[in-house]
Design an enzyme around this catalytic site. Structure first.
Site, short mmCIF file in Angstrom:
data_model
loop_
_atom_site.label_atom_id
_atom_site.label_comp_id
_atom_site.label_asym_id
_atom_site.label_seq_id
_atom_site.Cartn_x
_atom_site.Cartn_y
_atom_site.Cartn_z
N THR A 21 0.83 -1.22 0.00
CA THR A 21 0.00 0.00 0.00
C THR A 21 0.86 1.26 0.00
O THR A 21 0.63 2.19 -0.78
CB THR A 21 -0.90 0.00 1.26
OG1 THR A 21 -1.69 -1.19 1.26
CG2 THR A 21 -1.80 1.22 1.30
N ILE B 277 -5.53 10.83 6.01
CA ILE B 277 -5.69 10.58 4.57
C ILE B 277 -6.69 11.56 3.98
O ILE B 277 -6.43 12.19 2.94
CB ILE B 277 -6.09 9.11 4.30
CG1 ILE B 277 -4.94 8.17 4.70
CG2 ILE B 277 -6.46 8.90 2.83
CD1 ILE B 277 -5.24 6.69 4.57
N ASP C 228 -0.37 -3.15 9.28
CA ASP C 228 -1.76 -2.71 9.42
C ASP C 228 -2.71 -3.81 9.85
O ASP C 228 -3.87 -3.54 10.20
CB ASP C 228 -2.27 -2.15 8.07
CG ASP C 228 -1.71 -0.76 7.78
OD1 ASP C 228 -0.80 -0.32 8.50
OD2 ASP C 228 -2.18 -0.14 6.81
N HIS D 254 19.73 29.36 14.03
CA HIS D 254 18.99 30.59 13.74
C HIS D 254 19.33 31.03 12.32
O HIS D 254 20.50 31.04 11.97
CB HIS D 254 19.39 31.67 14.74
CG HIS D 254 18.81 33.02 14.44
ND1 HIS D 254 17.50 33.32 14.74
CD2 HIS D 254 19.35 34.12 13.85
CE1 HIS D 254 17.26 34.57 14.36
NE2 HIS D 254 18.36 35.07 13.82
C1 LIG Z 1 -3.37 7.23 0.96
C2 LIG Z 1 -2.48 6.71 2.05
C3 LIG Z 1 -1.44 7.48 2.51
C4 LIG Z 1 -0.61 7.00 3.50
N1 LIG Z 1 0.41 7.79 3.92
C5 LIG Z 1 1.24 7.34 4.88
C6 LIG Z 1 2.35 8.14 5.29
O1 LIG Z 1 2.56 9.23 4.80
N2 LIG Z 1 3.18 7.63 6.24
C7 LIG Z 1 2.95 6.41 6.81
O2 LIG Z 1 3.72 6.02 7.69
N3 LIG Z 1 1.92 5.63 6.44
C8 LIG Z 1 1.06 6.07 5.49
N4 LIG Z 1 0.03 5.27 5.08
C9 LIG Z 1 -0.18 3.96 5.75
C10 LIG Z 1 0.76 2.91 5.17
O3 LIG Z 1 0.58 2.84 3.78
C11 LIG Z 1 0.49 1.57 5.82
O4 LIG Z 1 0.62 1.69 7.22
C12 LIG Z 1 1.45 0.49 5.34
O5 LIG Z 1 1.38 0.35 3.95
C13 LIG Z 1 1.12 -0.86 6.01
O6 LIG Z 1 2.00 -1.82 5.51
P1 LIG Z 1 1.68 -3.38 5.62
O7 LIG Z 1 2.91 -4.07 5.20
O8 LIG Z 1 1.08 -3.69 6.93
O9 LIG Z 1 0.49 -3.63 4.60
P2 LIG Z 1 0.34 -3.35 2.97
O10 LIG Z 1 1.28 -2.30 2.61
O11 LIG Z 1 -1.09 -3.18 2.80
O12 LIG Z 1 0.88 -4.70 2.37
C14 LIG Z 1 0.20 -5.90 2.47
C15 LIG Z 1 0.55 -6.73 1.25
O13 LIG Z 1 0.06 -8.04 1.46
C16 LIG Z 1 -0.39 -8.55 0.22
N5 LIG Z 1 -1.32 -9.62 0.54
C17 LIG Z 1 -2.48 -9.54 1.24
N6 LIG Z 1 -3.01 -10.78 1.41
C18 LIG Z 1 -2.17 -11.65 0.79
C19 LIG Z 1 -2.19 -13.06 0.64
N7 LIG Z 1 -3.15 -13.83 1.19
N8 LIG Z 1 -1.18 -13.63 -0.06
C20 LIG Z 1 -0.18 -12.87 -0.59
N9 LIG Z 1 -0.12 -11.54 -0.45
C21 LIG Z 1 -1.10 -10.93 0.24
C22 LIG Z 1 -1.03 -7.35 -0.46
O14 LIG Z 1 -1.06 -7.53 -1.86
C23 LIG Z 1 -0.10 -6.22 -0.03
O15 LIG Z 1 0.89 -5.93 -0.97
C24 LIG Z 1 -0.82 5.72 4.07
C25 LIG Z 1 -1.86 4.91 3.59
C26 LIG Z 1 -2.68 5.40 2.59
C27 LIG Z 1 -3.78 4.53 2.07
#
Ligand SMILES: Cc1cc2nc3c(=O)[nH]c(=O)nc-3n(C[C@H](O)[C@H](O)[C@H](O)COP(=O)(O)OP(=O)(O)OC[C@H]3O[C@@H](n4cnc5c(N)ncnc54)[C@H](O)[C@@H]3O)c2cc1C
Length: 478
Positions: free
Chosen positions: A40, A193, A323, A456
């Site tokens: 994401t 967001i 997340d 400063h």
């Molecule tokens: C618009 C927006 C702006 C943001 N801005 C910020 C910011 O400025 N700073 C910040 O710190 N955070 C920001 N965030 C939050 C940040 O993007 C998330 O906290 C972060 O991406 C979470 O990472 P993750 O690895 O938990 O999950 P994700 O990044 O959601 O990754 C999960 C991955 O798992 C894969 N997946 C899911 N299920 C399966 C499965 N069964 N088998 C194989 N693959 C699978 C998905 O395809 C995905 O690629 C923002 C979010 C959004 C939507």
């Protein structure tokens, strides 16, 4: 059956950081991703949205140059496709970077959907190359020798009866990939967001209404920050409506008609080209079959660890990052990096300190920006602290006047004791929060900070000045 040390499901910031660190510690790692590594944050979140916000800032700069500085500049037009091409190039280069890091670290990436088949075992089903990802195709049966890491992330939360159609009712994903900028947008949700999207749509020329149900926008932040931010957004022509609720929305041939109940009970009708639903994120576990491993989600769909110090579930060897975790994990990329490091080190048998969620910085990259770490004044009081707080407008320092965009610094301390929270709003404050994160994370007192010199003239001088005041040595404030 393949038996690597560690299987990571999900290649977002949480998953790929776990994989990189585990591989660096000598573990054999398989990472399964059904879309694109980077997740994401890289493809639909942090990076593309900050690219849009940077372009938006440039547009705002033209008006400022003309109106404040006598620069005879005018804005001809924003070429959406050129803007998007630059943004996408930045994302693509970062994507190649993440792939290269994983390859160099020796992480084996499997392209496909992962489903649990037991406490440590996984079946990976190839998606037939549909998703354009890179990794080994095919069906794989795997079993992890040391641990399994769930990092499947989140997706936009939607409202029943207001399902996104990608055109009129959109999510943060759709809004990034739309063919152009709408003339008007109603943003539902005044969290980070929603505020960021409201901000860049306005800068790029859209009429924007921002609707938040809580009594102020960015409701998780200090009340003073919320007030300053609302003032800054209103000054830029955004119709900010806090304490307001969407009553209903009707799709018209060329837009939407939404009825909003305002804070004083009045009903307002807003005609808008798009309605952007930004009411939060929902954890992703579809098709994962948690039950096969003896796991279940909590009532909100998150996978909660039984041991937060190791981010390990009730099933030994199954960990969670990113997340997919419930609060206090804040759903931020930088928190997921920290969680990934912790889990990888735990799986490698190294001692690793738990994630200090109280000291995770929070930023809203709108114009103006907000940046905070630690407790708000109200939270500190609610926890029973005797609170001392001091705040100062950014325009009280010369650099703040140069920027001319208002803003403030607020520091919350335990009376006569340590710093509990730092809250900033204004231009560039995202770059000013890091020192304050150390102050809160290291349990510093104002006098510990006050003896260090801030350069400063900078905006961060205002931070130094507030700490000096709290230490009884204020130069410009008594
Ligand atoms: C618009 C927006 C702006 C943001 N801005 C910020 C910011 O400025 N700073 C910040 O710190 N955070 C920001 N965030 C939050 C940040 O993007 C998330 O906290 C972060 O991406 C979470 O990472 P993750 O690895 O938990 O999950 P994700 O990044 O959601 O990754 C999960 C991955 O798992 C894969 N997946 C899911 N299920 C399966 C499965 N069964 N088998 C194989 N693959 C699978 C998905 O395809 C995905 O690629 C923002 C979010 C959004 C939507």
């Amino acid at each position: 059956m393949d038996s690597p040390d560690v299987i990571v499901i999900g290649g977002g910031t949480g998953g790929y950081s776990t994989a990189l660190r585990a591989a660096a510690l000598g573990l054999e790692v398989v990472l399964v991703e059904r879309d694109k590594v980077g997740g994401t944050c890289l493809h639909r979140g942090c990076i593309p949205s900050k690219a849009m916000l940077h372009a938006a800032e440039l547009v705002d700069g033209i008006a400022e140059a003309r109106e404040r500085w006598g620069v005879k500049a005018t804005l001809d037009a924003v070429d959406w496709s050129a803007l998007v091409a630059t943004r996408d190039d930045i994302v693509a280069r970062n994507h190649r970077g993440v792939q290269a890091h994983l390859a160099r670290a020796g992480v084996r990436v499997l392209a496909g959907h992962a489903r649990l088949t037991g406490p440590r075992s996984v079946r990976v089903t190839d998606l037939g190359g549909r998703t354009g990802h890179h990794g080994e195709p095919g069906v794989h049966e795997l079993s992890a020798r040391r641990g399994l890491v769930l990092a499947t992330g989140s997706r936009p939360r939607t409202l029943p009866g207001l399902e996104p159609d990608g055109r009129r009712v959109v999510t943060s994903d759709d809004a990034l990939f739309a063919p152009g900028l709408p003339a008007s947008v109603l943003v539902l949700g005044g969290g980070a967001i929603g505020v960021e999207y409201a901000s860049f749509h306005r800068s790029l020329g859209a009429e924007v209404t921002l609707v938040e149900a809580a009594d102020r926008i960015v409701p998780l932040e200090d009340a003073e920050v919320g007030r300053h931010l609302a003032r800054g957004l209103k000054k830029r022509g955004i119709d900010v409506r806090a304490g307001a609720r969407l009553l209903d929305a009707e799709v018209l041939t060329n837009g939407m008609r939404a009825r909003v109940r305002g804070a004083r009970g009045e009903t307002v009708t807003v005609e808008t080209e798009r309605l952007l639903v930004a009411i939060g994120r929902a954890p992703v576990t579809d098709g994962l079959d948690l039950a096969a491993a003896g796991l279940a989600t909590d009532a909100r769909g998150f996978v909660a660890p039984a041991d937060w110090d190791r981010l390990e579930t009730a099933v030994p060897g199954i960990h969670v990052v990113g997340d997919l975790l419930p609060p206090p994990s804040p759903g931020l990329a930088h928190a997921s990096f920290a969680e990934g490091l912790l889990v990888a080190e735990t799986l490698a048998g190294l001692p690793s300190a738990p994630v200090d969620y109280a000291a995770v910085p929070r930023v809203t990259y709108s114009s103006p920006q907000t940046a905070a770490v630690g407790l708000s004044e109200a939270e500190a009081r609610a926890r029973g602290y005797e609170v001392e707080a001091n705040s100062m407008p950014l325009t009280a320092v010369a650099k703040g006047m140069v920027h001319g965009q208002g803003g403030m610094v607020k520091v919350v301390t335990e009376a006569g004791g340590r710093v509990l929270g730092v809250h900033l709003v204004g231009p560039h404050v995202s770059e000013m929060i890091a020192e304050n994160q150390l102050v809160v994370g290291w349990d510093a007192e104002p006098s510990d900070v006050a003896r260090h010199i801030h350069p400063h003239p900078t905006l961060s001088e205002a931070v130094g000045e507030v700490f000096l005041t709290l230490a009884g040595r204020g130069l410009h404030q008594q």
